[in-house]
Motif scaffolding. Structure first.
Motif, PDB file in Angstrom:
ATOM      1  N   ALA A   1      32.629  68.349  40.861  1.00  0.00           N
ATOM      2  CA  ALA A   1      33.003  69.464  41.730  1.00  0.00           C
ATOM      3  C   ALA A   1      34.506  69.688  41.612  1.00  0.00           C
ATOM      4  O   ALA A   1      35.303  68.955  42.194  1.00  0.00           O
ATOM      5  N   CYS A   2      34.872  70.698  40.854  1.00  0.00           N
ATOM      6  CA  CYS A   2      36.285  70.961  40.565  1.00  0.00           C
ATOM      7  C   CYS A   2      36.966  71.582  41.786  1.00  0.00           C
ATOM      8  O   CYS A   2      36.549  72.637  42.263  1.00  0.00           O
ATOM      9  N   LYS A   3      37.996  70.929  42.270  1.00  0.00           N
ATOM     10  CA  LYS A   3      38.721  71.414  43.447  1.00  0.00           C
ATOM     11  C   LYS A   3      39.981  72.199  43.086  1.00  0.00           C
ATOM     12  O   LYS A   3      40.587  72.830  43.959  1.00  0.00           O
TER      13      LYS A   3
ATOM     14  N   GLN B   1      39.629  77.325  45.557  1.00  0.00           N
ATOM     15  CA  GLN B   1      38.644  77.604  44.510  1.00  0.00           C
ATOM     16  C   GLN B   1      38.164  79.053  44.548  1.00  0.00           C
ATOM     17  O   GLN B   1      37.787  79.618  43.521  1.00  0.00           O
TER      18      GLN B   1
ATOM     19  N   SER C   1      39.538  80.289  40.800  1.00  0.00           N
ATOM     20  CA  SER C   1      38.492  80.242  39.775  1.00  0.00           C
ATOM     21  C   SER C   1      38.433  81.576  39.033  1.00  0.00           C
ATOM     22  O   SER C   1      39.121  82.538  39.402  1.00  0.00           O
TER      23      SER C   1
ATOM     24  N   SER D   1      34.111  74.421  34.196  1.00  0.00           N
ATOM     25  CA  SER D   1      33.960  73.646  35.422  1.00  0.00           C
ATOM     26  C   SER D   1      33.387  74.511  36.546  1.00  0.00           C
ATOM     27  O   SER D   1      33.398  75.746  36.479  1.00  0.00           O
ATOM     28  N   SER D   2      32.920  73.824  37.580  1.00  0.00           N
ATOM     29  CA  SER D   2      32.296  74.525  38.702  1.00  0.00           C
ATOM     30  C   SER D   2      32.519  73.745  39.981  1.00  0.00           C
ATOM     31  O   SER D   2      32.843  72.550  39.953  1.00  0.00           O
ATOM     32  N   CYS D   3      32.327  74.429  41.106  1.00  0.00           N
ATOM     33  CA  CYS D   3      32.437  73.763  42.395  1.00  0.00           C
ATOM     34  C   CYS D   3      31.478  74.418  43.383  1.00  0.00           C
ATOM     35  O   CYS D   3      31.715  75.551  43.827  1.00  0.00           O
TER      36      CYS D   3
ATOM     37  N   CYS E   1      29.235  79.246  44.690  1.00  0.00           N
ATOM     38  CA  CYS E   1      29.780  78.371  43.658  1.00  0.00           C
ATOM     39  C   CYS E   1      30.910  79.078  42.918  1.00  0.00           C
ATOM     40  O   CYS E   1      30.813  80.281  42.637  1.00  0.00           O
TER      41      CYS E   1
ATOM     42  N   SER F   1      39.074  73.846  34.665  1.00  0.00           N
ATOM     43  CA  SER F   1      39.695  72.849  35.525  1.00  0.00           C
ATOM     44  C   SER F   1      41.188  72.692  35.241  1.00  0.00           C
ATOM     45  O   SER F   1      41.632  72.755  34.096  1.00  0.00           O
TER      46      SER F   1
END
Length: 207
Positions: A12-14, A69, A73, A149-151, A183, A188
């Motif tokens: 979980a990319c912050k 995010q 993002s 990446s995703s969060c 999401c 990242s």
């Protein structure tokens, strides 16, 4: 990489790099993975709201606990779940999903009855929201397969997000509600963190 390696690298990319944007081709790939997700009875009780516009994401940020995010993002996906009335009784939505199978009429009627009987006793709103998490998993892993990446984000105020989105008439809040998750996707700007998971002996029982 193989699938286990992919899962080992996903996190979980912050913190995203706001200067790096996902290409239209890669975004389409990620969303297609969501669209092709399996669902109970094949009813696909979801809708994906894809938001890339910077100004709109700035408006949404306060309703999302001011998490960076949302704006740093490349884009976010809000997953909506179809409301219970779409599945109750002899629903046109369920009929449409069943009829596309092109089964003989007798088999179609039997299958439709099975679906309707199941959903008549199920907490259908909760059922639909659970289905959305299957699609979420596919979105996350499809992104990781591209090195993106995703969060997943459950920390948001649904009613305040809805107020921001209400001006977009193509979003049908009569038929859809928030599944409970959105999401963020991007590149990242942080090191790969150590992954902590329970040992297989703790979570797997083989009989």
């Amino acid at each position: 990489m193989n699938y286990i390696e992919l899962l080992e690298q996903r996190f979980a990319c912050k913190k995203f790099d706001p200067t790096r944007k996902i290409s239209a081709k890669d975004k389409a790939f990620i969303l297609e993975a969501g669209r092709l997700s399996p669902s109970s009875f094949g009813l696909e009780p979801w809708q994906f709201i894809v938001i890339q516009d910077d100004k709109l994401r700035e408006k949404l940020k306060p309703a999302c606990w001011n998490q960076s995010q949302i704006t740093d993002s490349s884009f976010i996906v809000i997953i909506l779940s179809r409301k219970a009335h779409n599945f109750r009784g002899k629903s046109d939505y369920v009929r449409q999903k069943v009829s596309r199978r092109n089964l003989p009429q007798e088999m179609q009627d039997t299958y439709l009855g099975l679906v309707q009987n199941y959903l008549s006793v199920e907490d259908t709103d909760a059922w639909a929201k659970r289905q959305c998490y299957i699609a979420l998993t596919n979105l996350l892993n499809a992104a990781q397969s591209l090195g993106i990446s995703s969060c997943p984000i459950e920390g948001f105020e649904a009613e305040n997000v809805k107020k921001v989105l209400d001006e977009y008439k193509q979003i049908n809040f009569d038929d859809f509600d928030f599944s409970g998750v959105m999401c963020a996707f991007g590149y990242s700007a942080m090191d790969l963190p150590k992954k902590f998971r329970a040992a297989s002996t703790e979570v797997i029982i083989e009989i």
